[in-house]
Enzyme design. Structure first.
Site, PDB file in Angstrom:
ATOM      1  N   LYS A 188       5.562  28.391  18.919  1.00 49.65           N
ATOM      2  CA  LYS A 188       6.385  29.461  19.483  1.00 49.65           C
ATOM      3  C   LYS A 188       7.224  28.898  20.639  1.00 49.65           C
ATOM      4  O   LYS A 188       6.882  27.869  21.209  1.00 49.65           O
ATOM      5  CB  LYS A 188       5.487  30.583  20.000  1.00 49.65           C
ATOM      6  CG  LYS A 188       5.185  31.648  18.942  1.00 49.65           C
ATOM      7  CD  LYS A 188       6.299  32.681  18.832  1.00 49.65           C
ATOM      8  CE  LYS A 188       6.097  33.699  17.744  1.00 49.65           C
ATOM      9  NZ  LYS A 188       6.707  33.370  16.458  1.00 49.65           N
ATOM     10  N   HIS A 240      -4.960  24.336  22.025  1.00 48.42           N
ATOM     11  CA  HIS A 240      -3.715  24.682  22.739  1.00 48.42           C
ATOM     12  C   HIS A 240      -4.019  25.489  23.999  1.00 48.42           C
ATOM     13  O   HIS A 240      -3.436  26.548  24.219  1.00 48.42           O
ATOM     14  CB  HIS A 240      -2.802  25.489  21.826  1.00 48.42           C
ATOM     15  CG  HIS A 240      -2.300  24.740  20.630  1.00 48.42           C
ATOM     16  ND1 HIS A 240      -1.121  24.020  20.645  1.00 48.42           N
ATOM     17  CD2 HIS A 240      -2.803  24.577  19.384  1.00 48.42           C
ATOM     18  CE1 HIS A 240      -0.915  23.474  19.457  1.00 48.42           C
ATOM     19  NE2 HIS A 240      -1.927  23.790  18.666  1.00 48.42           N
ATOM     20  N   TYR A 242       7.799  25.696  11.035  1.00 48.21           N
ATOM     21  CA  TYR A 242       6.931  25.875  12.194  1.00 48.21           C
ATOM     22  C   TYR A 242       7.068  24.754  13.217  1.00 48.21           C
ATOM     23  O   TYR A 242       6.946  23.589  12.893  1.00 48.21           O
ATOM     24  CB  TYR A 242       5.457  25.932  11.755  1.00 48.21           C
ATOM     25  CG  TYR A 242       4.532  26.023  12.931  1.00 48.21           C
ATOM     26  CD1 TYR A 242       4.468  27.196  13.683  1.00 48.21           C
ATOM     27  CD2 TYR A 242       3.754  24.942  13.317  1.00 48.21           C
ATOM     28  CE1 TYR A 242       3.634  27.286  14.777  1.00 48.21           C
ATOM     29  CE2 TYR A 242       2.912  25.029  14.417  1.00 48.21           C
ATOM     30  CZ  TYR A 242       2.861  26.201  15.140  1.00 48.21           C
ATOM     31  OH  TYR A 242       2.036  26.292  16.230  1.00 48.21           O
ATOM     32  N   ASP A 259       5.586  21.937  25.841  1.00 45.60           N
ATOM     33  CA  ASP A 259       4.176  21.722  25.510  1.00 45.60           C
ATOM     34  C   ASP A 259       4.079  20.266  25.056  1.00 45.60           C
ATOM     35  O   ASP A 259       4.636  19.898  24.022  1.00 45.60           O
ATOM     36  CB  ASP A 259       3.789  22.686  24.382  1.00 45.60           C
ATOM     37  CG  ASP A 259       2.387  22.428  23.852  1.00 45.60           C
ATOM     38  OD1 ASP A 259       1.759  21.438  24.267  1.00 45.60           O
ATOM     39  OD2 ASP A 259       1.930  23.229  23.001  1.00 45.60           O
ATOM     40  N   ASP A 273      -0.534  26.232  27.536  1.00 50.62           N
ATOM     41  CA  ASP A 273      -0.405  24.797  27.231  1.00 50.62           C
ATOM     42  C   ASP A 273       0.963  24.226  27.605  1.00 50.62           C
ATOM     43  O   ASP A 273       1.288  23.101  27.236  1.00 50.62           O
ATOM     44  CB  ASP A 273      -0.714  24.535  25.747  1.00 50.62           C
ATOM     45  CG  ASP A 273       0.201  25.303  24.809  1.00 50.62           C
ATOM     46  OD1 ASP A 273       1.187  25.901  25.275  1.00 50.62           O
ATOM     47  OD2 ASP A 273      -0.068  25.303  23.598  1.00 50.62           O
ATOM     48  N   ASP A 274       1.773  24.981  28.346  1.00 50.99           N
ATOM     49  CA  ASP A 274       3.130  24.530  28.680  1.00 50.99           C
ATOM     50  C   ASP A 274       3.253  24.040  30.118  1.00 50.99           C
ATOM     51  O   ASP A 274       2.664  24.626  31.022  1.00 50.99           O
ATOM     52  CB  ASP A 274       4.121  25.681  28.491  1.00 50.99           C
ATOM     53  CG  ASP A 274       4.085  26.207  27.073  1.00 50.99           C
ATOM     54  OD1 ASP A 274       4.156  25.383  26.153  1.00 50.99           O
ATOM     55  OD2 ASP A 274       3.958  27.431  26.903  1.00 50.99           O
ATOM     56  N   TYR A 294      -4.724  17.276  22.438  1.00 58.74           N
ATOM     57  CA  TYR A 294      -4.235  17.891  21.210  1.00 58.74           C
ATOM     58  C   TYR A 294      -2.737  18.186  21.320  1.00 58.74           C
ATOM     59  O   TYR A 294      -2.260  18.656  22.350  1.00 58.74           O
ATOM     60  CB  TYR A 294      -5.009  19.185  20.910  1.00 58.74           C
ATOM     61  CG  TYR A 294      -4.722  19.631  19.513  1.00 58.74           C
ATOM     62  CD1 TYR A 294      -5.212  18.899  18.429  1.00 58.74           C
ATOM     63  CD2 TYR A 294      -3.892  20.711  19.257  1.00 58.74           C
ATOM     64  CE1 TYR A 294      -4.905  19.240  17.133  1.00 58.74           C
ATOM     65  CE2 TYR A 294      -3.576  21.069  17.962  1.00 58.74           C
ATOM     66  CZ  TYR A 294      -4.085  20.329  16.904  1.00 58.74           C
ATOM     67  OH  TYR A 294      -3.759  20.674  15.615  1.00 58.74           O
ATOM     68  N   GLN A 310       4.123  17.496  21.445  1.00 59.13           N
ATOM     69  CA  GLN A 310       4.437  18.524  20.434  1.00 59.13           C
ATOM     70  C   GLN A 310       5.867  19.058  20.492  1.00 59.13           C
ATOM     71  O   GLN A 310       6.526  19.211  19.466  1.00 59.13           O
ATOM     72  CB  GLN A 310       3.460  19.695  20.590  1.00 59.13           C
ATOM     73  CG  GLN A 310       3.743  20.855  19.659  1.00 59.13           C
ATOM     74  CD  GLN A 310       2.786  22.033  19.905  1.00 59.13           C
ATOM     75  OE1 GLN A 310       1.603  21.914  19.667  1.00 59.13           O
ATOM     76  NE2 GLN A 310       3.308  23.144  20.388  1.00 59.13           N
ATOM     77  N   ARG A 333      -1.472  31.208  16.170  1.00 58.43           N
ATOM     78  CA  ARG A 333      -0.544  30.579  15.233  1.00 58.43           C
ATOM     79  C   ARG A 333       0.862  31.181  15.306  1.00 58.43           C
ATOM     80  O   ARG A 333       1.621  31.149  14.332  1.00 58.43           O
ATOM     81  CB  ARG A 333      -1.093  30.657  13.792  1.00 58.43           C
ATOM     82  CG  ARG A 333      -2.384  29.871  13.640  1.00 58.43           C
ATOM     83  CD  ARG A 333      -2.963  29.859  12.260  1.00 58.43           C
ATOM     84  NE  ARG A 333      -4.274  29.205  12.297  1.00 58.43           N
ATOM     85  CZ  ARG A 333      -4.472  27.891  12.165  1.00 58.43           C
ATOM     86  NH1 ARG A 333      -3.449  27.092  11.969  1.00 58.43           N
ATOM     87  NH2 ARG A 333      -5.674  27.381  12.237  1.00 58.43           N
ATOM     88  N   ASP A 340       3.436  32.035  27.631  1.00 57.23           N
ATOM     89  CA  ASP A 340       2.883  31.182  26.570  1.00 57.23           C
ATOM     90  C   ASP A 340       2.366  32.041  25.427  1.00 57.23           C
ATOM     91  O   ASP A 340       1.931  33.171  25.642  1.00 57.23           O
ATOM     92  CB  ASP A 340       1.750  30.313  27.133  1.00 57.23           C
ATOM     93  CG  ASP A 340       1.265  29.297  26.101  1.00 57.23           C
ATOM     94  OD1 ASP A 340       2.109  28.795  25.321  1.00 57.23           O
ATOM     95  OD2 ASP A 340       0.056  28.999  26.070  1.00 57.23           O
TER      96      ASP A 340
HETATM   97  C1  F6R Z   1       0.362  29.233  18.959  1.00 55.78           C
HETATM   98  C2  F6R Z   1      -0.492  28.052  19.127  1.00 55.78           C
HETATM   99  C3  F6R Z   1      -1.822  28.046  18.493  1.00 55.78           C
HETATM  100  C4  F6R Z   1      -1.839  27.195  17.243  1.00 55.78           C
HETATM  101  C5  F6R Z   1      -3.248  27.159  16.591  1.00 55.78           C
HETATM  102  C6  F6R Z   1      -3.316  26.221  15.415  1.00 55.78           C
HETATM  103  O1  F6R Z   1       1.596  29.052  19.554  1.00 55.78           O
HETATM  104  O2  F6R Z   1      -0.101  27.102  19.735  1.00 55.78           O
HETATM  105  O3  F6R Z   1      -2.256  29.343  18.200  1.00 55.78           O
HETATM  106  O4  F6R Z   1      -0.887  27.661  16.329  1.00 55.78           O
HETATM  107  O5  F6R Z   1      -4.198  26.731  17.521  1.00 55.78           O
HETATM  108  O6  F6R Z   1      -2.887  24.985  15.846  1.00 55.78           O
HETATM  109  P1  F6R Z   1      -2.596  23.758  14.875  1.00 55.78           P
HETATM  110  O7  F6R Z   1      -1.703  24.253  13.768  1.00 55.78           O
HETATM  111  O8  F6R Z   1      -1.955  22.778  15.787  1.00 55.78           O
HETATM  112  O9  F6R Z   1      -3.963  23.323  14.376  1.00 55.78           O
HETATM  113 MG    MG Z   2       0.651  23.972  21.967  1.00 58.05          MG
HETATM  114 MG    MG Z   3       2.700  26.971  24.508  1.00 63.91          MG
END
Ligand code: F6R
Ligand code: MG
Ligand code: MG
Length: 364
Positions: free
Chosen positions: A233, A18, A230, A11, A51-52, A89, A93, A267, A130
């Site tokens: 995933k 995402h 974190y 990703d 997103d991968d 975004y 990552q 998340r 994903d």
């Molecule tokens: C799960 C994932 C999303 C993010 C969520 C919060 O693998 O990628 O669910 O965890 O969108 O994202 P952040 O912490 O980047 O704001």
């Molecule tokens: Mg992502």
């Molecule tokens: Mg992903």
């Protein structure tokens, strides 16, 4: 001819959160890889799942080859540059290290590789998932390779009657690759006893007991265990050779009709059903549901055919509806009980601080 299939995914940034990578990002990755076609690599195919970005490479350099891994790493760096320029975004990552150290394993990207002597016809399927983790493939692999309820070949084909050898990794052990080899059907219950725990035990490979040939190579990285915090995933990838001494393509796809519950979703901290989707599909509802794509090919002399999208068929529309319904049902109970992962599996460290703070406020 001996060929190596390497699939490396990361990703490196996506649209609107995402959801999925941008076209420009995909083009930047492709441009970088294309320069090596006919040199280091024989052929390639680049696709996205959520997103991968997955880079499939064919070559003759064997598994774990530093030059091949570096090619993928540099392609991801090039895609990251575009992601940054576009303000995507989570740009870069999954590239957790500043310097490439010879193998992308443990550096963020997921890897699955297999070297084999090409059969007369060499069909295989590339799986990419994903918003979930490597244990997501445990149940489908068990059902496809060890259960005649999904794999009728175990009853009908003499080439499969000896069963398969499962190589299972203990992903909690981070010092080295700690694996166990178990044979189905004799050790079926032992295999099930391990594979029930998707967060600790993960299928790394499966081999035919008829010929010794490798059928499956799956990514096993759990950055959660390596980094201890974190990192997103570990959205797993997998290569599965099909037909002949291996299960038929349809037997490999059959268990994805279940929409079994996996860890991931929003998340990386919830439970959701795995939805089989078309190549390039993004995520949506509650950053999910967890999704999986299956891209089929044949390979000859290292040259790939055009891809076929195994979940692009009216049958899977019906399954997608069922899985959407299962997603809605489990989401109805929000953070409660089985809908959210146990404390040890939550992907966000903030909860640790919160629990410490609350612990201080308890009184007897
Ligand atoms: C799960 C994932 C999303 C993010 C969520 C919060 O693998 O990628 O669910 O965890 O969108 O994202 P952040 O912490 O980047 O704001
Ligand atoms: Mg992502
Ligand atoms: Mg992903």
């Amino acid at each position: 001819m001996k060929v190596t299939l390497s699939v490396i995914k990361a990703d490196i940034g996506s649209l609107a959160g995402h959801i999925r990578p941008s076209r420009a990002l995909m083009e930047a990755v492709q441009e970088h890889i294309d320069g090596e076609k006919g040199k280091l690599i024989l052929d390639y195919y680049i696709s996205s799942t959520g997103d991968d970005v997955a880079i499939l490479l064919t070559h003759q350099a064997g598994t774990g080859n530093p030059a091949v891994h570096k090619l993928a790493w540099d392609a991801f760096l090039s895609g990251t540059k575009t992601a940054k320029a576009q303000g995507l975004y989570g740009a870069g990552q999954d590239l957790l290290s500043d310097a490439f150290s010879g193998n992308v394993k443990g550096m963020g990207p997921a890897v699955a590789e297999m070297e084999f002597e090409e059969r007369e016809a060499e069909p295989f399927v590339l799986f990419a998932a994903d918003k979930t983790d490597p244990g997501a493939y445990n149940l489908p692999l068990y059902l496809s390779f060890a259960d005649p309820m999904h794999c009728s070949g175990l009853i009908l084909s003499p080439k499969m009657s000896k069963g398969f050898k499962f190589v299972i990794m203990d992903v909690e052990y981070t010092e080295a690759d700690r694996v166990i080899e178990l044979n189905s059907p004799e050790e079926l219950y032992d295999i099930a006893a391990l594979l029930r725990d998707n967060e600790r035990f993960v299928v790394a490979g499966i081999y035919s007991r008829e010929t010794g040939e490798q059928a499956v190579a799956a990514s096993t990285t759990r950055l959660h265990n390596i980094a201890g915090k974190y990192t997103g995933k570990d959205d797993p990838i997998m290569l599965v050779r099909v037909q002949g001494v291996f299960p038929a393509t349809g037997e490999i796809l059959s268990p994805y009709s279940i929409g079994h519950y996996v860890a991931g979703f929003m998340r990386g901290s919830h439970t959701g059903p795995l939805m089989p989707v078309k190549i390039g599909c993004g995520t949506s509802f509650f950053d999910g549901p967890p999704i999986v794509t299956a891209t089929g090919f044949c390979v000859r002399g290292g040259k790939l055919t055009e891809p076929v999208d195994c979940f692009d068929h009216p049958y899977w529309d019906y399954i997608r509806e069922k899985v959407a319904r299962k997603s809605t049902e489990i989401r109805e109970q929000g953070f409660s009980g089985a809908a959210m992962l146990p404390y040890s599996e939550l992907e966000y460290g903030g909860i640790v601080e919160k629990m410490k703070y609350l612990d201080r406020k308890f009184s007897c």
